[in-house]
Structure formats: C-alpha cells, structure tokens
Design an enzyme around this catalytic site. Structure first.
Site, PDB file in Angstrom:
ATOM      1  N   ARG A  28       0.815  -1.221   0.000  1.00  0.00           N
ATOM      2  CA  ARG A  28       0.000   0.000   0.000  1.00  0.00           C
ATOM      3  C   ARG A  28       0.847   1.269   0.000  1.00  0.00           C
ATOM      4  O   ARG A  28       0.341   2.352  -0.264  1.00  0.00           O
ATOM      5  CB  ARG A  28      -0.947  -0.007   1.202  1.00  0.00           C
ATOM      6  CG  ARG A  28      -2.063  -1.050   1.107  1.00  0.00           C
ATOM      7  CD  ARG A  28      -2.793  -1.193   2.430  1.00  0.00           C
ATOM      8  NE  ARG A  28      -3.365   0.071   2.856  1.00  0.00           N
ATOM      9  CZ  ARG A  28      -3.829   0.278   4.093  1.00  0.00           C
ATOM     10  NH1 ARG A  28      -3.748  -0.684   5.005  1.00  0.00           N
ATOM     11  NH2 ARG A  28      -4.358   1.449   4.405  1.00  0.00           N
ATOM     12  N   THR A  94       3.643 -14.037  10.732  1.00  0.00           N
ATOM     13  CA  THR A  94       4.478 -13.510  11.811  1.00  0.00           C
ATOM     14  C   THR A  94       5.191 -14.610  12.590  1.00  0.00           C
ATOM     15  O   THR A  94       6.332 -14.436  13.027  1.00  0.00           O
ATOM     16  CB  THR A  94       3.627 -12.660  12.769  1.00  0.00           C
ATOM     17  OG1 THR A  94       2.470 -13.429  13.168  1.00  0.00           O
ATOM     18  CG2 THR A  94       3.169 -11.378  12.111  1.00  0.00           C
ATOM     19  N   GLY A 117       8.980  -3.341  12.896  1.00  0.00           N
ATOM     20  CA  GLY A 117       9.622  -2.211  12.252  1.00  0.00           C
ATOM     21  C   GLY A 117       8.670  -1.157  11.761  1.00  0.00           C
ATOM     22  O   GLY A 117       9.068   0.001  11.549  1.00  0.00           O
ATOM     23  N   ASN A 239       1.053   1.586   7.169  1.00  0.00           N
ATOM     24  CA  ASN A 239       0.889   0.726   5.999  1.00  0.00           C
ATOM     25  C   ASN A 239       0.620   1.495   4.717  1.00  0.00           C
ATOM     26  O   ASN A 239       0.482   0.886   3.655  1.00  0.00           O
ATOM     27  CB  ASN A 239      -0.262  -0.261   6.240  1.00  0.00           C
ATOM     28  CG  ASN A 239       0.026  -1.211   7.379  1.00  0.00           C
ATOM     29  OD1 ASN A 239       0.917  -2.037   7.296  1.00  0.00           O
ATOM     30  ND2 ASN A 239      -0.713  -1.069   8.468  1.00  0.00           N
ATOM     31  N   ASN A 381      37.715  25.712   1.562  1.00  0.00           N
ATOM     32  CA  ASN A 381      38.251  24.518   2.217  1.00  0.00           C
ATOM     33  C   ASN A 381      38.476  23.342   1.277  1.00  0.00           C
ATOM     34  O   ASN A 381      39.079  22.346   1.681  1.00  0.00           O
ATOM     35  CB  ASN A 381      37.305  24.082   3.342  1.00  0.00           C
ATOM     36  CG  ASN A 381      35.885  23.837   2.855  1.00  0.00           C
ATOM     37  OD1 ASN A 381      35.421  24.487   1.929  1.00  0.00           O
ATOM     38  ND2 ASN A 381      35.190  22.913   3.479  1.00  0.00           N
ATOM     39  N   SER A 400      35.030  42.157   5.905  1.00  0.00           N
ATOM     40  CA  SER A 400      33.973  41.672   5.015  1.00  0.00           C
ATOM     41  C   SER A 400      34.551  41.216   3.675  1.00  0.00           C
ATOM     42  O   SER A 400      35.535  41.761   3.177  1.00  0.00           O
ATOM     43  CB  SER A 400      32.939  42.782   4.769  1.00  0.00           C
ATOM     44  OG  SER A 400      32.319  43.148   5.981  1.00  0.00           O
TER      45      SER A 400
END
Length: 464
Positions: A28, A94, A117, A239, A381, A400
């Site tokens: 789904r 399960t 999960g 779901n 860098n 600046s």
C-alpha cells in the site's frame, strides 16, 4: 527474574533478545523502498523500533528482513552496528518470521521481545511494564483498547488471563465486538517461544503461521498468559503514505509537547520540526519554521531564530542562531556564539563569544574566542580533491568579503582587510591586505557603455 538497566528500564528475565520484524513489502506504500525504511522524524521507521530495542540494553537485536533485504541490512548497520539481520525469504506469517531468528537465538537462555519495524512508537515505559508482567507470567502480549477496532486481531480474556488471540478474518461476530486489540508485541522465554512456534499450523483464512497462536498453545501446556495494555497511540502501525503522514504528525505533536514541558519556548509549535533524537535544554527559545535534523543538541538558554536548519551540531548555552542559518554536521558552537542570517557552518569549532553574523560560509575550521567574522567571508576549504582546515585565533577581526584559502592560519588579534584573498598565514596582531590597487580611468564608463550599446543594436538588427 527482573533486572534494571542503568537507564531505569527493566529487562526481561536475566537477559533479553529483541526480534524486530521488518520483512513486509508494504504494497500500500506504492514504493520501491521497503516499508520500514520510510522516514518518520527524518530517520527510517526501523530506527525507531531499534531505539526502543536498545532501551532494554539487550544481549541481541535480530532484524528479520525480507523485501529489500540489502537496504534493510544497510539501515540496520547504521543504527545498530551490533545487530544481526536474518532473511525471511517467503513471507508466511508472523510466526514464520520470528522462527527465522532461531538460527541466531536457538541456544539463547533468555527472553525474546518481539517488536515491529512498522510500529515505531512503543514507549520505554510500556516495555518496562511488559518486563514487570513477564516476571509473573510465561507469555505477555501487548494490547490496546481501540476506538475503531476495525480489522485488528482481538484479545479474548478471562479476568487477568489472556485466553487466546483471534485474527479478524477468523473471528466470530461476538469476538469482533471485542475492543481489546492485539498490537503484535509479545515477550516470553526464547526456548518456549520457539517451541510454541514449531507447534503452530497454517489452517486459517490466510494460510499463514500466526505468532498469535502461541497463546493457545502455551495455555494447553499449562503456561500462564496475560496481556499488558498501552495507549492506542503507541500501537500506530504504518501501511500507507497517509498513515506515514499521520505517524509523522503524531511524533511531532508529542515532541513539541515534551519540549515545552521541559521548559523550551516554541513561538509557533506547529512550525517547528524535530528529529527522533533532538535534545534541547530549558529556557531555550525556538522561533517559527525551524527544522532540527538528526544529531542536534542545544543547551539551555540558547535562541534559535526563524527559518534555521540544524543538523549534527551542538549549540552551547547562550548561543543565538539565525534567522535563516544553517548548521551542518560537525558544527560545534561554544557559549554565547552568534551565527546570523544566511550563514552556513560545517565541521567547524566556533569559540566562546565569537560572531559570524552575515552571509558567510565557515567549513573545516577552528575559530578561537572573541573573534568577529565579517559579512561575506568564505573559508575556501576544498581544492577539488581534499578538504583543508582554516584556523583563526582569539580576538581576530576578519574583514567583510574575505576569502580564506585553506590551509591557512590567522594568529591571535590579527586582522584582514575588506576584500582580501588570504593565501598565507597571518601572524598574531598583524593586518593582512591582499587585494590589487584600485585604478580609476576618467570617462571610461561612458566609452564602455557606448561600445556595449552599439553591440546590442547591431545584434538586434541582425536578428530582426
């Protein structure tokens, strides 16, 4: 026997192994991404289940993967490097999923706690309640009273005893009228659970091996079975995309309420978004439209101004961040630092009381205390292959629009002129000027504009 971990969570028996079921395809969701890897609070759902598991200080964490197993294995390694992943090649229910953990836990002399999960919000307190109940029962199942029971499995009880769990497809009309529903979470001694699973069959409407059948099997063998009840909000399963959005909203609502309860001021709570691990100290003020990505700690008394984004960083007491600031991973800000609008800090230590107030990028750098970084300053860098470090001492004034070409060091109380391109170290208390002299050419602006207008006219005539 119950023991207590250093974090106050009671552990099951003398040890615990947590099995997290994460094999479902999630049809789904309409996605190539495994369901358990869809994010809530900017981390996969699976990470929330792992966090719940880690709160028990377990001996083992076993993740049962199926669909997208390689991606699930990679995510597991990121959030639980010591966890083991087992594969459920066919999704046969399960019970069958938990059985796959037997290869890892078959000789384990402790308890198994089964989590999911895609059910990310089981609280530490609820797990502690399961532990307490497990001290007095052979099998503990987590249930909840549902406002709309829908197609949940039903818990059939007799007083304190859990008699059986009935899946909706197999339930009678009388059983479907029950509002006490099954979360799927359960705990028992590992050897018992594997024995019960071995005894299950698949003679049911789905043709699957149900973990829920363990209740009746345990009872026929003289075992005690009870249920622990939690708030329905903890059992929210995901779901679909709509349920994912609901879960995100539920997490954010709880996180905001907890932050305010802990003494954090949120000017517009609904516009502030937390990650699963955000930590903010009391008397900190968070303005509108602030996003906290994973790995952020903000100490007490800081101010996070509007439209700022923080990730993988630490802000000490008294810091003022933003508006429109971005703190990236590795940003370490000492006390009373000010980071202003449209400033980006990455992998840099900013010393106490230093300021980077406007339109600057500071990356791979270390700045001492009391320094001022002028508007438009950039630490250059990256040379295209490697990163290099810029070091700025205490009480330094950077003019600046200065470019600091790393690796380079500015000594204590030094200064750079506005618009300088610094490629060499500047010694303490020195002024660095690194720019070409200005040349003014009389009437050249008029001549140049005349040339440009003639070119434009010629181009227009050629294209007309």
């Amino acid at each position: 026997m119950v023991k207590t971990a250093s974090n106050g969570i009671k552990e099951l028996s003398m040890g615990i192994a947590v099995v997290i079921l994460a094999a479902g395809k999630g049809t789904r969701m309409n996605s190539d991404l495994p369901k358990v890897l869809h994010p809530i609070a900017q981390v996969p759902m699976l990470a929330h289940a792992i966090k719940s598991a880690q709160a028990t200080d377990p001996d083992h964490i076993v993740v049962v993967a199926g669909n997208g197993a390689d991606a699930v294995r990679k995510a597991t390694a990121e959030y639980a490097p010591d966890a083991q992943v087992v594969l459920q090649e066919e999704q046969l229910g399960t019970g069958h999923a938990v059985a796959q953990a037997k290869a890892v836990l078959g000789d384990y002399d402790g308890d198994i706690l089964v989590l999911y999960g895609d059910t990310p919000f089981i609280s530490d307190q609820t797990i502690a309640n399961i532990a307490t109940a497990r001290a007095n029962a052979d099998l503990v199942v987590l249930g909840f009273h549902a406002a709309d029971p829908g197609r949940y499995g039903r818990l059939v009880t007799d007083g304190d005893t859990l008699e059986k769990i009935v899946e909706y497809k197999d339930a009678s009309e009388e059983e479907r009228a029950i509002t006490l529903c099954n979360s799927g979470v359960m705990a028992a001694r590992a050897a018992d659970m594997f024995d019960w699973i071995d005894a299950t069959g698949n003679e049911n409407a789905s043709g699957e091996y149900y973990l829920t059948d363990c209740v009746e099997i345990a009872r026929t063998r003289g075992k005690t079975t009870i249920c622990v009840i939690c708030d329905e909000a903890e059992t929210l399963g995901v779901n679909s995309r709509a349920q994912l959005a609901e879960a995100e909203a539920a997490f954010q609502s709880r996180a905001r309420a907890e932050a305010m309860e802990n003494g954090v001021t949120l000017y517009a709570p609904d516009t502030v978004h937390f990650a699963y691990d955000t930590v903010i100290g009391r008397d900190t003020v968070v303005e509108q439209n602030v996003v906290f990505a994973p790995g952020v700690t903000v100490e007490s008394g800081a101010t996070i101004r509007a439209f700022s984004h923080l990730e993988g960083c630490h802000v000490a007491r008294g810091g003022i961040i933003g508006p429109y600031a971005r703190l990236r991973p590795g940003a370490e800000l000492s006390e009373d630092v000010r980071i202003g609008n449209f400033v980006e800090i990455k992998n840099a230590l900013i010393g106490e009381g230093s300021k980077v107030n406007h339109l600057s990028y500071v990356g791979d750098a270390e700045i001492g205390s009391g320094s001022n970084i002028g508007a438009g300053t950039i630490t250059c860098n990256y040379d295209g292959v490697m990163k290099h470090k810029t070091t700025i001492g205490n009480d330094v004034f950077v003019g600046s629009n200065t470019l600091l070409v790393a690796p380079v060091t500015l000594g204590n109380k030094s200064m750079t002129a506005t618009g300088a391109v610094i490629t060499k170290d500047v010694q303490a208390e020195a002024l660095a000027i690194a720019r070409v002299d200005q040349v003014n050419k009389p009437r050249m602006a008029v001549k140049l504009f005349d040339i440009l207008r003639k070119r434009k006219a010629k181009r227009n005539s050629e294209t007309s």
